[in-house]
Design a protein around this motif. Structure first.
Motif, PDB file in Angstrom:
ATOM      1  N   UNK A 152       0.831  -1.210   0.000  1.00 24.89           N
ATOM      2  CA  UNK A 152       0.000   0.000   0.000  1.00 24.89           C
ATOM      3  C   UNK A 152       0.865   1.260   0.000  1.00 24.89           C
ATOM      4  N   UNK A 153       0.438   2.308  -0.739  1.00 23.47           N
ATOM      5  CA  UNK A 153       1.149   3.581  -0.672  1.00 23.47           C
ATOM      6  C   UNK A 153       0.824   4.369   0.592  1.00 23.47           C
ATOM      7  N   UNK A 185      -7.669   8.037   5.786  1.00 16.57           N
ATOM      8  CA  UNK A 185      -6.832   7.221   6.674  1.00 16.57           C
ATOM      9  C   UNK A 185      -7.157   5.738   6.566  1.00 16.57           C
ATOM     10  N   UNK A 186      -8.291   5.388   5.961  1.00 13.90           N
ATOM     11  CA  UNK A 186      -8.686   3.994   5.803  1.00 13.90           C
ATOM     12  C   UNK A 186      -8.284   3.409   4.449  1.00 13.90           C
ATOM     13  N   UNK A 187      -7.791   4.218   3.550  1.00  8.47           N
ATOM     14  CA  UNK A 187      -7.616   3.791   2.162  1.00  8.47           C
ATOM     15  C   UNK A 187      -6.278   3.088   1.961  1.00  8.47           C
ATOM     16  N   UNK A 188      -6.341   1.802   1.597  1.00  5.42           N
ATOM     17  CA  UNK A 188      -5.138   1.057   1.233  1.00  5.42           C
ATOM     18  C   UNK A 188      -4.659   1.467  -0.157  1.00  5.42           C
ATOM     19  N   UNK A 239      -4.439  -1.936  -7.819  1.00  4.26           N
ATOM     20  CA  UNK A 239      -3.864  -2.573  -6.639  1.00  4.26           C
ATOM     21  C   UNK A 239      -4.044  -4.085  -6.647  1.00  4.26           C
ATOM     22  N   UNK A 240      -5.258  -4.550  -6.950  1.00  7.79           N
ATOM     23  CA  UNK A 240      -5.561  -5.981  -6.813  1.00  7.79           C
ATOM     24  C   UNK A 240      -4.736  -6.876  -7.737  1.00  7.79           C
TER      25      UNK A 240
END
Length: 361
Positions: A91-92, A211-214, A221-222
């Motif tokens: 994750x960034x 703050x919740x975002x991967x 991403x997937x």
């Protein structure tokens, strides 16, 4: 087996001793994550700079395989936790990683991969089950994840892909059970692996923010994390097949010795496929050629079933006597889970057929 697994091998006897209780759900499911963490199993394949023991993702595959030889329930839980850790590594969102990684590596908190839905979404198998409605710079999250493992009752954080109401790319978020509107169901009534803290999650009007975002884009991403997601999962098939084949070789005496050449052939193919997993992860080939990994997943599931059949044949009637060969009965029902874990063999076969059709067209 890698040196790190050799070093912890003696400690894994706890999982053998407790395998039946966890398979039946007769032990404290919340204890598994701390026990795995205490043995350093979540740190394998994680960079030392981030609190791990070093190595690479394949080392994590071998760790899960070693656990699966003792208890598929414990391996299943380890896969869920280790896969969520992999999401954080890729994750960034450095702040999210710094907040959660230490506790997850130590086994002090549970991490769950709710991205099975996302992996099927990528292949066009189903739509996303969570939706986010924009609320200024935050989102309201609603939906349901019907099947997630490692939802520890003492607390968990789960990754999920979310469709956005504004039409922007789906994002991947991480939410905890402490968020308002997040409700864990009772444990699902599984045939086996009942001590794996597997349940559903209902989400109603949960408030989430950056703050919740991967990752902002699930479609980016997937595919990048899918090789780790699937390869770590393969550790379960590998470990179950290894212990069944080893037991078959040990039991193959007298009239049963006729099975030994077949046991050797299957064992050799198993280790060739393990080598292909190692090579595909190291080269990055599975990112651009996911079908190659799909085929390995399908074949390893078949080998696990074949291995259990050979164990039964080599053990004969003893395998049906619980007082003489108790582990076989457990492994037999554990093995029934291998073909259906997401992505299931049917889903993968359908995706391969779809790709073949697209190429032909």
């Amino acid at each position: 087996m890698n040196a790190r697994i050799d070093a912890v091998d003696a400690d894994l006897s706890w999982f053998s001793i407790n395998a039946e209780a966890y398979n039946l759900g007769n032990a404290d499911a919340d204890q598994l994550v701390p026990e795995l963490g205490r043995r350093g199993l979540f740190r394998i394949g994680v960079p030392q700079a981030l609190g791990g023991d070093g190595g690479d993702t394949f080392d994590g595959v071998e760790a899960i395989a070693a656990i699966a030889e003792r208890s598929l329930t414990a391996a299943f839980v380890c896969w869920g936790q280790r896969t969520f850790i992999e999401y954080l590594l890729q994750s960034p969102n450095a702040a999210l990683r710094e907040r959660w990684l230490p506790a997850l590596l130590a086994g002090e908190f549970a991490g769950a991969t709710g991205l099975s839905n996302a992996m099927k979404f990528l292949s066009g198998i189903e739509s996303l089950q969570l939706n986010a409605t924009a609320k200024r710079e935050r989102w309201q999250l609603d939906g349901r994840l019907p099947w997630v493992t490692n939802l520890r009752k003492a607390g968990f954080i789960v990754a999920a892909a979310v469709a956005r109401s504004d039409g922007a790319a789906p994002m991947v978020v991480a939410i905890t059970d402490s968020e308002s509107g997040v409700t864990r169901s009772a444990d699902l009534d599984l045939v086996a692996l009942r001590g794996s803290n597997t349940a559903a999650i209902d989400i109603r009007a949960a408030d989430i923010g950056p703050e919740h975002v991967l990752h902002e884009d699930a479609r980016s991403f997937c595919p990048g994390v899918r090789p780790a997601f699937l390869s770590l999962q393969l550790g379960m098939s590998i470990g179950l097949a290894r212990i069944a084949l080893r037991t078959a070789a040990e039991q193959g005496k007298g009239a049963h010795a006729i099975l030994l050449p077949r046991v050797g052939e299957v064992s050799a193919e198993l280790e060739r496929l393990v080598g292909a997993v190692r090579e595909g992860l190291a080269s990055g080939r599975f990112v651009s050629e996911p079908a190659a990994l799909f085929r390995i997943r399908i074949r390893l599931a078949e080998i696990a079933q074949t291995a259990l059949g050979l164990e039964l044949d080599a053990s004969g009637g003893r395998a049906y006597l619980r007082d003489q060969h108790r582990d076989f009965a457990r492994r037999w029902v554990e093995g029934a889970f291998i073909p259906v874990i997401t992505p299931s063999l049917t889903q993968l076969q359908g995706e391969l057929a779809r790709q073949a059709g697209a190429c032909a067209a």
